[in-house]
Design a protein around this motif. Structure first.
Motif, PDB file in Angstrom:
ATOM      1  N   LEU A  98      -6.808 -47.771  -7.938  1.00 47.31           N
ATOM      2  CA  LEU A  98      -6.872 -48.893  -8.891  1.00 47.31           C
ATOM      3  C   LEU A  98      -5.440 -49.165  -9.366  1.00 47.31           C
ATOM      4  O   LEU A  98      -4.843 -48.339 -10.055  1.00 47.31           O
ATOM      5  CB  LEU A  98      -7.797 -48.537 -10.061  1.00 47.31           C
ATOM      6  CG  LEU A  98      -9.220 -48.143  -9.637  1.00 47.31           C
ATOM      7  CD1 LEU A  98     -10.021 -47.581 -10.803  1.00 47.31           C
ATOM      8  CD2 LEU A  98      -9.947 -49.329  -9.025  1.00 47.31           C
ATOM      9  N   LYS A 101      -4.177 -48.902 -13.067  1.00 47.93           N
ATOM     10  CA  LYS A 101      -4.435 -47.659 -13.804  1.00 47.93           C
ATOM     11  C   LYS A 101      -3.443 -46.586 -13.350  1.00 47.93           C
ATOM     12  O   LYS A 101      -3.025 -46.565 -12.187  1.00 47.93           O
ATOM     13  CB  LYS A 101      -5.870 -47.190 -13.550  1.00 47.93           C
ATOM     14  CG  LYS A 101      -6.912 -48.073 -14.227  1.00 47.93           C
ATOM     15  CD  LYS A 101      -8.302 -47.523 -13.998  1.00 47.93           C
ATOM     16  CE  LYS A 101      -9.349 -48.223 -14.830  1.00 47.93           C
ATOM     17  NZ  LYS A 101      -9.333 -49.661 -14.819  1.00 47.93           N
ATOM     18  N   THR A 102      -3.089 -45.703 -14.278  1.00 49.77           N
ATOM     19  CA  THR A 102      -2.192 -44.597 -13.923  1.00 49.77           C
ATOM     20  C   THR A 102      -2.944 -43.627 -13.012  1.00 49.77           C
ATOM     21  O   THR A 102      -4.174 -43.743 -12.850  1.00 49.77           O
ATOM     22  CB  THR A 102      -1.735 -43.840 -15.179  1.00 49.77           C
ATOM     23  OG1 THR A 102      -2.900 -43.279 -15.798  1.00 49.77           O
ATOM     24  CG2 THR A 102      -1.016 -44.748 -16.162  1.00 49.77           C
ATOM     25  N   GLU A 105      -5.612 -42.004 -14.946  1.00 53.15           N
ATOM     26  CA  GLU A 105      -6.768 -42.884 -15.193  1.00 53.15           C
ATOM     27  C   GLU A 105      -7.589 -43.112 -13.922  1.00 53.15           C
ATOM     28  O   GLU A 105      -8.812 -43.239 -13.984  1.00 53.15           O
ATOM     29  CB  GLU A 105      -6.288 -44.238 -15.736  1.00 53.15           C
ATOM     30  CG  GLU A 105      -5.781 -44.147 -17.168  1.00 53.15           C
ATOM     31  CD  GLU A 105      -4.960 -45.359 -17.586  1.00 53.15           C
ATOM     32  OE1 GLU A 105      -4.641 -45.460 -18.778  1.00 53.15           O
ATOM     33  OE2 GLU A 105      -4.607 -46.185 -16.714  1.00 53.15           O
ATOM     34  N   ALA A 108      -9.598 -40.003 -13.670  1.00 58.07           N
ATOM     35  CA  ALA A 108     -10.518 -39.956 -14.815  1.00 58.07           C
ATOM     36  C   ALA A 108     -11.662 -40.947 -14.619  1.00 58.07           C
ATOM     37  O   ALA A 108     -12.800 -40.673 -15.024  1.00 58.07           O
ATOM     38  CB  ALA A 108      -9.761 -40.265 -16.104  1.00 58.07           C
ATOM     39  N   PHE A 109     -11.366 -42.082 -13.988  1.00 57.22           N
ATOM     40  CA  PHE A 109     -12.390 -43.115 -13.796  1.00 57.22           C
ATOM     41  C   PHE A 109     -13.599 -42.560 -13.030  1.00 57.22           C
ATOM     42  O   PHE A 109     -14.754 -42.804 -13.393  1.00 57.22           O
ATOM     43  CB  PHE A 109     -11.799 -44.323 -13.062  1.00 57.22           C
ATOM     44  CG  PHE A 109     -12.729 -45.493 -12.984  1.00 57.22           C
ATOM     45  CD1 PHE A 109     -12.872 -46.354 -14.058  1.00 57.22           C
ATOM     46  CD2 PHE A 109     -13.498 -45.728 -11.848  1.00 57.22           C
ATOM     47  CE1 PHE A 109     -13.744 -47.433 -14.010  1.00 57.22           C
ATOM     48  CE2 PHE A 109     -14.382 -46.800 -11.789  1.00 57.22           C
ATOM     49  CZ  PHE A 109     -14.496 -47.648 -12.869  1.00 57.22           C
ATOM     50  N   ALA A 110     -13.312 -41.793 -11.965  1.00 56.85           N
ATOM     51  CA  ALA A 110     -14.404 -41.215 -11.167  1.00 56.85           C
ATOM     52  C   ALA A 110     -15.228 -40.247 -12.015  1.00 56.85           C
ATOM     53  O   ALA A 110     -16.449 -40.151 -11.861  1.00 56.85           O
ATOM     54  CB  ALA A 110     -13.839 -40.505  -9.947  1.00 56.85           C
TER      55      ALA A 110
END
Lengths: 233, 309
Positions: A98, A101-102, A105, A108-110
């Motif tokens: 993404l 996003k860093t 992130e 973290a998203f997953a």
């Protein structure tokens, strides 16, 4: 159906015809056991990607059925499909991170979509980034990383939920030999920890060095399935 | 996962997306600012049109002239009947003396007329009732009622000398036409401009989300639910609307202040700044809710296109 019950992944007479009549996959029947490492090889357009995409319903078969843990993917409800997808890690040739996003992130998203709370996420993300050797790049954006690094982030994202299956579609296609070797070593480690790995590639050296099961496809058909195979085309 | 945690994450990603996609956000906010500016322009234009029409309407009336020997009771009868009519907005009584004073005032520079008036022993002017209708189209009905009363000779009707509507009829009809046409054209212009700017804003947001279509695809594949994917884009859409609304509301202050004087010269009593200041809560509500709804809805529809199972 009894046979299907204990098999992790089962393709049953699967055919996919795209709009325009192109036969991407034709009458494929195969199964994969838990913990296997399977190479899927073939020229470009052989149907490798379509075969893999059908496992997480990004592509649906025209006929036949794909089973995951004895459930037909095509018959799952939306919520069930999301659960299956969270149990399948995916890695692509073009990384598909993404971009806004860093690295933190992205991973973290997953975890967030899998319902993890913030404390778990704060603990798990640095840990998985350490595993792929990118702990120091946590706050970078994907565009600031090299291709090899981006692919390692994609691997970190794919394994952070400890999925049952890891699908890698040409994961080394955009990488130099050193990065290719690194990525492969990581995938082997993940497999040794019990995750089933399906890896589509047309990189001969990667396959020949593996000593793993090799499924060979040509023009949408499965033409070889060798337990400890080589790249033969 | 708790709803609160999800909402918090969606809101945070929406805000982060809005800030990090700076150029895309700038484009969307610019277009939405223009859209909301058109909307606010239409609101001010509508209010100016209404004020001007009200002002013009107030200049029209029907006068009932009574005979010089009409009694007060007869005049009061007619006045009461008129006030009982639903079409009538107001009835003003002008006595014979007031009529004479007004006449003298109007002709004070016309010595011949004043002299002729002085030579008359009695006040030649009768009392008058000035009748205003709620709408210009209603004058005809009022005039008809009065002439019927006059010809029947009932109540105070026998004391009516003349009703001046028919002398003014052409002017009143023309004004009624102008008012109707202005309202119709105003509505059409508002609808067309509103729709055009709405489509432009919608397409801009769609383009903004088009740039994120791969991102949406990845979110689908890692197992994100529909609302978890859609939410941040809708928050960003709401922010486009909110920021654009604020810009427009701020810009309207100096613009209406600067435009008030020239507009007033052109339109008469309507003061754009007074309208803006006096109706600020209403304008704030319309602009903000329209902007936020447009942003959220456009984002919702645009993301839907890229959401797969």
């Amino acid at each position: 159906m009894l046979l299907i019950f204990w098999r992790m992944i089962q393709y049953d007479k699967v055919t996919k015809i795209y709009h325009g009549g192109q036969h991407a996959v034709e009458d494929i029947t195969l199964h994969v056991e838990p913990g296997e490492f399977v190479f899927i090889v073939g020229h470009s357009g052989a149907g490798k990607t379509t075969l893999l995409k059908m496992l997480f319903a990004e592509v649906l078969p025209t006929s036949g059925a794909v089973y995951f843990d004895s459930r037909s993917i095509g018959e799952l409800s939306n919520a069930e499909l999301l659960r299956v997808r969270r149990n399948i890690g995916t890695i692509f040739q073009d990384f598909r991170l993404l971009p806004t996003k860093t690295i933190y992130e992205n991973i973290a998203f997953a975890l967030e979509v899998a319902g993890k709370d913030d404390d778990d996420i704060r603990a798990d993300v640095p840990h998985v980034l350490e595993l792929v050797g990118l702990a120091d790049k946590m706050w970078s954006f994907p565009r600031e990383l090299s291709g090899g690094e981006q692919q390692r982030v994609a691997i970190a994202r794919a394994i952070v939920n400890q999925p049952a299956v890891l699908i890698a579609d040409e994961p080394t296609g955009n990488l130099d030999p050193i990065n290719t070797h690194d990525v492969l070593e990581i995938l082997k480690k993940i497999n040794n920890l019990g995750t089933t790995v399906l890896l589509a590639t047309h990189n001969r050296s990667v396959v020949d060095a593996g000593g793993k099961r090799v499924i060979t496809m040509d023009q949408g058909r499965l033409i070889r399935d060798d337990k400890e195979g080589k790249y033969v085309l | 996962m708790s709803l609160w945690l999800n909402t918090k994450r969606v809101a945070r990603y929406g805000l982060i997306g809005f800030i990090r996609n700076g150029f895309v956000s700038l484009a969307a906010v610019s277009i939405m600012t223009l859209t909301l500016f058109v909307l606010s322009g239409l609101m001010v234009f509508g209010a100016a049109l209404d004020a001007t029409l009200v002002q013009l309407t107030q200049k029209v009336d029907v006068n009932v002239y009574f005979t010089t020997n009409a009694t007060e009771a007869q005049i009061t009868d007619v006045k009461k009947m008129l006030e009982g009519m639903p079409e009538v907005a107001s009835v003003t009584f002008v006595s014979r003396e007031e009529a004479l004073a007004t006449f003298r005032e109007r002709h004070k520079n016309d010595q011949l007329t004043i002299q002729a008036l002085d030579e008359l022993r009695d006040n030649p002017l009768g009392a008058t009732l000035e009748v205003r209708a709620k709408q210009t189209s209603q004058y005809e009905a009022i005039a008809k009622f009065l002439t019927t009363q006059q010809s029947n000779g009932t109540s105070g009707g026998s004391a009516i000398d003349k009703v001046n509507f028919y002398q003014n009829k052409t002017a009143i009809d023309r004004l009624t036409n102008i008012i109707d046409t202005s309202k119709r054209i105003g509505t059409i212009v508002a609808v067309v401009m509103g729709l055009a700017s709405l489509l432009i804003a919608f397409n801009t947001i769609r383009l903004a989300i088009y740039t994120s279509r791969d991102e949406i695809g990845v979110m689908n594949i890692v197992g994100a639910g529909r609302w978890y994917v859609r939410g941040p884009f809708m928050i960003a859409g709401i922010l486009y609307g909110f920021v654009s609304g604020l810009i427009v509301l701020l810009l309207l202050y100096p613009i209406t202040l600067y435009m008030s004087a020239p507009l007033q010269r052109f339109l008469g009593t309507f003061n754009a700044f007074s309208y803006y200041a006096g109706n600020f809560p209403f304008i704030f509500f319309v602009i903000m809710s329209f902007g936020i709804a447009l942003g959220a809805l456009s984002s919702y529809l645009a993301v839907r296109r890229y959401l797969r199972n």
